[in-house]
Design a protein around this motif. Structure first.
Motif, PDB file in Angstrom:
ATOM      1  N   ASP A   2       0.747  -1.263   0.048  1.00 48.23           N
ATOM      2  CA  ASP A   2       0.043   0.001  -0.143  1.00 48.23           C
ATOM      3  C   ASP A   2       0.779   1.332  -0.126  1.00 48.23           C
ATOM      4  N   SER A   3       0.478   2.285  -0.900  1.00 41.10           N
ATOM      5  CA  SER A   3       1.400   3.541  -0.880  1.00 41.10           C
ATOM      6  C   SER A   3       1.473   4.264   0.387  1.00 41.10           C
ATOM      7  N   HIS A   4       0.363   3.975   1.293  1.00 42.73           N
ATOM      8  CA  HIS A   4       0.365   4.652   2.478  1.00 42.73           C
ATOM      9  C   HIS A   4       0.998   4.256   3.668  1.00 42.73           C
ATOM     10  N   SER A   5       1.824   2.891   3.363  1.00 45.50           N
ATOM     11  CA  SER A   5       2.230   2.192   4.477  1.00 45.50           C
ATOM     12  C   SER A   5       3.691   2.825   4.894  1.00 45.50           C
ATOM     13  N   PRO A   6       4.319   2.800   6.126  1.00 43.45           N
ATOM     14  CA  PRO A   6       5.289   3.266   6.352  1.00 43.45           C
ATOM     15  C   PRO A   6       6.692   2.174   5.811  1.00 43.45           C
ATOM     16  N   SER A   7       7.860   2.418   6.088  1.00 42.24           N
ATOM     17  CA  SER A   7       8.945   1.710   5.455  1.00 42.24           C
ATOM     18  C   SER A   7       8.776   0.044   5.769  1.00 42.24           C
ATOM     19  N   PRO A   8       9.129  -0.668   4.902  1.00 43.40           N
ATOM     20  CA  PRO A   8       8.948  -2.157   4.891  1.00 43.40           C
ATOM     21  C   PRO A   8       9.544  -2.794   6.033  1.00 43.40           C
ATOM     22  N   ALA A   9       8.892  -3.780   6.504  1.00 45.39           N
ATOM     23  CA  ALA A   9       9.589  -4.539   7.538  1.00 45.39           C
ATOM     24  C   ALA A   9      10.555  -5.454   6.873  1.00 45.39           C
ATOM     25  N   GLY A 103      -1.462  11.400   2.129  1.00 41.32           N
ATOM     26  CA  GLY A 103      -2.454  10.701   1.053  1.00 41.32           C
ATOM     27  C   GLY A 103      -1.482  10.117  -0.132  1.00 41.32           C
ATOM     28  N   PRO A 104      -2.101   9.552  -1.257  1.00 42.57           N
ATOM     29  CA  PRO A 104      -1.333   9.034  -2.260  1.00 42.57           C
ATOM     30  C   PRO A 104      -0.648   9.964  -3.073  1.00 42.57           C
ATOM     31  N   PRO A 105       0.458   9.707  -3.651  1.00 45.89           N
ATOM     32  CA  PRO A 105       1.269  10.675  -4.427  1.00 45.89           C
ATOM     33  C   PRO A 105       0.383  11.325  -5.797  1.00 45.89           C
ATOM     34  N   LEU A 106       0.592  12.451  -5.802  1.00 45.93           N
ATOM     35  CA  LEU A 106      -0.068  13.282  -6.982  1.00 45.93           C
ATOM     36  C   LEU A 106       0.804  13.202  -8.095  1.00 45.93           C
ATOM     37  N   SER A 107       0.488  13.396  -9.257  1.00 46.25           N
ATOM     38  CA  SER A 107       1.337  13.658 -10.328  1.00 46.25           C
ATOM     39  C   SER A 107       2.315  14.777 -10.352  1.00 46.25           C
ATOM     40  N   PRO A 108       3.561  14.888 -10.612  1.00 47.08           N
ATOM     41  CA  PRO A 108       4.498  16.019 -10.592  1.00 47.08           C
ATOM     42  C   PRO A 108       3.740  17.085 -11.234  1.00 47.08           C
ATOM     43  N   MET A 109       2.958  17.067 -12.473  1.00 40.36           N
ATOM     44  CA  MET A 109       2.328  18.017 -13.151  1.00 40.36           C
ATOM     45  C   MET A 109       1.535  18.959 -12.312  1.00 40.36           C
ATOM     46  N   GLY A 125      -3.678  36.383   3.129  1.00 41.23           N
ATOM     47  CA  GLY A 125      -4.335  36.488   4.431  1.00 41.23           C
ATOM     48  C   GLY A 125      -5.465  35.372   4.736  1.00 41.23           C
ATOM     49  N   VAL A 126      -5.506  34.300   3.835  1.00 38.45           N
ATOM     50  CA  VAL A 126      -6.522  33.437   3.944  1.00 38.45           C
ATOM     51  C   VAL A 126      -5.973  32.499   5.259  1.00 38.45           C
ATOM     52  N   SER A 127      -6.961  31.996   5.984  1.00 35.33           N
ATOM     53  CA  SER A 127      -6.753  31.439   7.130  1.00 35.33           C
ATOM     54  C   SER A 127      -6.579  29.997   7.068  1.00 35.33           C
ATOM     55  N   LEU A 128      -5.349  29.465   6.382  1.00 40.74           N
ATOM     56  CA  LEU A 128      -5.082  28.178   6.186  1.00 40.74           C
ATOM     57  C   LEU A 128      -3.498  28.269   6.343  1.00 40.74           C
ATOM     58  N   GLY A 129      -3.012  27.010   6.787  1.00 37.05           N
ATOM     59  CA  GLY A 129      -1.640  26.950   6.926  1.00 37.05           C
ATOM     60  C   GLY A 129      -1.189  26.281   5.645  1.00 37.05           C
ATOM     61  N   PRO A 130       0.349  25.991   5.816  1.00 36.17           N
ATOM     62  CA  PRO A 130       1.326  25.706   4.605  1.00 36.17           C
ATOM     63  C   PRO A 130       1.056  24.013   4.350  1.00 36.17           C
ATOM     64  N   GLU A 131       0.808  23.155   5.646  1.00 41.13           N
ATOM     65  CA  GLU A 131       0.812  21.958   5.727  1.00 41.13           C
ATOM     66  C   GLU A 131       0.431  20.732   4.926  1.00 41.13           C
ATOM     67  N   ASN A 132      -0.724  20.776   4.389  1.00 36.49           N
ATOM     68  CA  ASN A 132      -1.237  20.030   3.456  1.00 36.49           C
ATOM     69  C   ASN A 132      -0.583  19.994   2.108  1.00 36.49           C
ATOM     70  N   PRO A 133      -0.540  21.374   1.512  1.00 36.09           N
ATOM     71  CA  PRO A 133       0.103  21.671   0.133  1.00 36.09           C
ATOM     72  C   PRO A 133       1.574  21.181   0.090  1.00 36.09           C
ATOM     73  N   ILE A 134       2.188  21.735   1.056  1.00 35.66           N
ATOM     74  CA  ILE A 134       3.710  21.344   1.211  1.00 35.66           C
ATOM     75  C   ILE A 134       4.180  19.587   1.274  1.00 35.66           C
ATOM     76  N   ILE A 135       3.295  18.844   2.293  1.00 41.19           N
ATOM     77  CA  ILE A 135       3.388  17.811   2.357  1.00 41.19           C
ATOM     78  C   ILE A 135       3.051  16.826   0.981  1.00 41.19           C
ATOM     79  N   ALA A 136       1.842  17.376   0.440  1.00 41.39           N
ATOM     80  CA  ALA A 136       1.510  16.845  -1.066  1.00 41.39           C
ATOM     81  C   ALA A 136       2.483  16.795  -1.861  1.00 41.39           C
TER      82      ALA A 136
END
Length: 427
Positions: A2-9, A103-109, A125-136
């Motif tokens: 699964d693309s969400h799973s952490p590093s393999p055992a 989340g799953p990887p988006l296209s680099p495009m 001045g929008v009341s949102l942070g940078p975390e979701n877009p930067i992580i994605a």
């Protein structure tokens, strides 16, 4: 895998050491790169913010935070972000109402449009942070590069390293990433290997990201609140009461969110949704004042350092910031919800402390943030960690752990501040 799973055992017959050692260099590189993208976007948005809120209004001979300028600039920000979502390839990613920290990887495009939309929102001045877009963005870029440079490595490794490195950079410590990934592990059936084997590479990436941020910026969550040296039964009662009440406040937003999202979706076009959302945010900014604008991190420090707020001021800022967060996320602005939710929690905690002055500020603020984050993110470890770093005092840890229990009973199984693809709240 699964693309969400952490590093393999480790596979059967392989020693953990042979598996973990080759992960160190990629993890460190990913952590540094993740932090650099975060720092770059943050610095760019700060420079643009200075131009929009200081240089430009001064040149026009008007106040940077006048009512007219707040409404005009946030509406214009909605128009600019709407153009990006409408015209730029990839449309700045999926609907932000249906995305979380992972989340799953988006296209680099998609990445250029997503970063441009996020930068405009942060500066405008929008009341949102940078975390979701930067992580994605980091996941998309590092997954794409990793699969090409090291094709033998599983794709899931790059996803978890990028997530960990960025969270480490965002919070300035690898502990936050370890907590997020440990929560993800609970959703992986049949996991093998020790927990620390599976956290090894993510923790290395998070540490590299956190150290890069620490070396290149003066970022900190610490609000320098007066220490609570010897908490007693009264503090415990206050902590549980404030956290539970704050969780209820956050839940009100969660219940309202799908209705607001549905209302904006009826407009069907980003050039209608986002400018209208920007205008509403401008009106809210006028009502709540300049502190209720932007992602909220710098504003939280000003809020706590200023001792002259009335209960009415604090109640108004709590309500306005929560409404601004809901509108910004519902109408399609690209951004994360944790940082503005922290502002809501801090304002709520200060409101509770203004009502009952006997409550220590550290208890009120930390438990306000704890309750709001539990309601809006449904991530217990991250909520506890964020609340703890606002007032990093050993005596607070036990209070926060106990206060989280009744708050969690309130929020578990209830709607979250995140929707599925059909607009139904996640639970």
């Amino acid at each position: 895998m699964d693309s969400h799973s952490p590093s393999p055992a480790p596979a059967v017959g392989e020693t953990p050491l042979r598996v973990l050692l080759p992960q160190i260099l990629p993890a460190l590189v990913v952590g540094v790169v993740s932090a650099l993208l975060y720092i770059g976007i943050s610095e760019l948005s700060e420079q643009l913010k200075d131009v929009l809120w200081q240089t430009l209004p001064t040149a026009l001979g008007i106040g940077g935070y006048s009512s007219v300028w707040i409404i005009v600039l946030l509406t214009a920000t909605g128009v600019a972000v709407g153009l990006v979502v409408w015209k730029v390839p990839g449309h700045a990613g999926p609907d932000p109402a249906s995305t979380g920290l992972q989340g799953p990887p988006l296209s680099p495009m998609v990445v250029p449009g997503l970063l441009v939309a996020s930068t405009l929102a942060l500066a405008g001045g929008v009341s949102l942070g940078p975390e979701n877009p930067i992580i994605a963005a980091n996941i998309a870029l590092l997954y794409w590069l990793g699969r090409r440079l090291v094709p033998a490595a599983p794709g899931a490794l790059w996803v978890v390293l990028a997530t960990s490195g960025t969270i480490g950079a965002l919070f300035g410590t690898p502990v936050a990433a370890a907590l997020v990934i440990s929560e993800a592990l609970t959703h992986q059936p049949g996991g093998q290997g020790s927990l620390w084997d599976r956290l090894f590479a993510p923790l290395a990436a998070a540490g590299a990201g956190a150290m890069t941020t620490s070396l290149l910026t003066d970022f900190t969550f610490d609000l320098s609140l007066p220490a609570v040296t010897d908490p007693g039964w009264g503090d415990l009662l206050a902590a549980t009461t404030v956290a539970t009440a704050a969780a209820l406040c956050g839940l009100l937003g969660c219940y309202a969110f799908p209705y607001l999202h549905r209302a904006f979706q009826r407009l069907h076009h980003p050039m209608l949704m986002l400018p209208l959302g920007g205008f509403v945010l401008g009106v809210l900014g006028v009502l709540g004042g300049p502190l209720t604008l932007f992602k909220g991190l710098e504003q939280v420090k000003e809020l706590t350092s200023h001792g002259g707020w009335s209960t009415g001021d604090l109640a108004k800022m709590t309500a306005v910031k929560l409404a601004a967060l809901l509108i910004a996320a519902a109408c399609g602005f690209r951004g994360g919800r944790i940082f503005p939710a922290v502002f809501v929690g801090v304002a709520f905690g200060l409101f509770a402390q203004a009502l009952v002055p006997e409550i220590p500020p550290a208890v009120a603020v930390s438990c306000g943030v704890l309750g709001v984050l539990l309601a809006t993110t449904r991530q217990g470890w991250v909520s506890l960690f964020t609340a703890a770093v606002l007032a990093p005092q050993p005596s607070m840890f036990a209070l926060l752990c106990i206060a989280s229990l009744p708050a969690w009973l309130i929020v578990t199984g209830r709607p979250q501040l995140e929707l599925d693809k059909n607009g139904t709240p996640l639970r």
